[in-house]
Design a protein around this motif. Sequence first.
Motif, short mmCIF file in Angstrom:
data_model
loop_
_atom_site.label_atom_id
_atom_site.label_comp_id
_atom_site.label_asym_id
_atom_site.label_seq_id
_atom_site.Cartn_x
_atom_site.Cartn_y
_atom_site.Cartn_z
N SER A 30 1.03 -1.37 -0.32
CA SER A 30 -0.32 -0.07 0.00
C SER A 30 0.85 1.32 0.28
N ARG A 33 1.79 1.78 -3.36
CA ARG A 33 0.24 2.71 -4.09
C ARG A 33 0.27 3.76 -3.36
N GLU A 34 0.23 3.55 -2.58
CA GLU A 34 0.50 5.45 -2.17
C GLU A 34 1.61 6.31 -2.91
N ARG A 37 -0.26 6.98 -7.55
CA ARG A 37 -1.33 7.48 -6.18
C ARG A 37 -1.02 9.40 -6.28
N HIS A 38 -0.26 9.04 -5.61
CA HIS A 38 1.15 10.63 -5.79
C HIS A 38 1.26 11.34 -6.66
N GLU A 40 -0.08 10.13 -9.64
CA GLU A 40 -0.61 10.75 -10.30
C GLU A 40 -0.48 9.33 -11.60
N ASP A 42 -1.01 4.71 -12.79
CA ASP A 42 -1.54 3.00 -11.89
C ASP A 42 -0.71 2.47 -12.55
#
Length: 157
Positions: A30, A33-34, A37-38, A40, A42
Amino acid sequence: MVSGGGKIKSRFRSRSEHILDSKGRLSFPSRFREVLRHIESDILMITNWGKYLRAYPVAEWEQLETKLLTDGKAQPGMQNFVRLIVSSVTECIPDKQGRILLPPTLRNEANLRKEVVLTGMLDWVEIWDKDAYDATHQATRDNFESYEEKLSKIGIF
């Protein structure tokens, strides 16, 4: 580290151990994955890197490709290396459970069995077979002092 616009740039840090499931899926941590996300993104671009796999966010991968296209052409013998990593690259998108599917060809090239280690390398993530990682990690620990001069040159030691 602060990037343009005063925002702190997220980096991949730390190490974790995981088990590949029977389909070759790997739980992507995770905290990693963060970072995606930060920034932008995927999509991960995953390729063979000798004894392990490297997973790059798309923007980092594209920077690497650009360097290979520009600076790499000036280096003799780079064509085989480029062929190896570019022909192996696979787009992977974490599913809703945060798993990524590692294709059989990549798993075989890096000799990934069941137990794997993911290690954050700031701009990318390495995916190792646990036994190979443990051997490399121990060798680095055993030779830690050999890095002192290089660390001193960059102002860390």
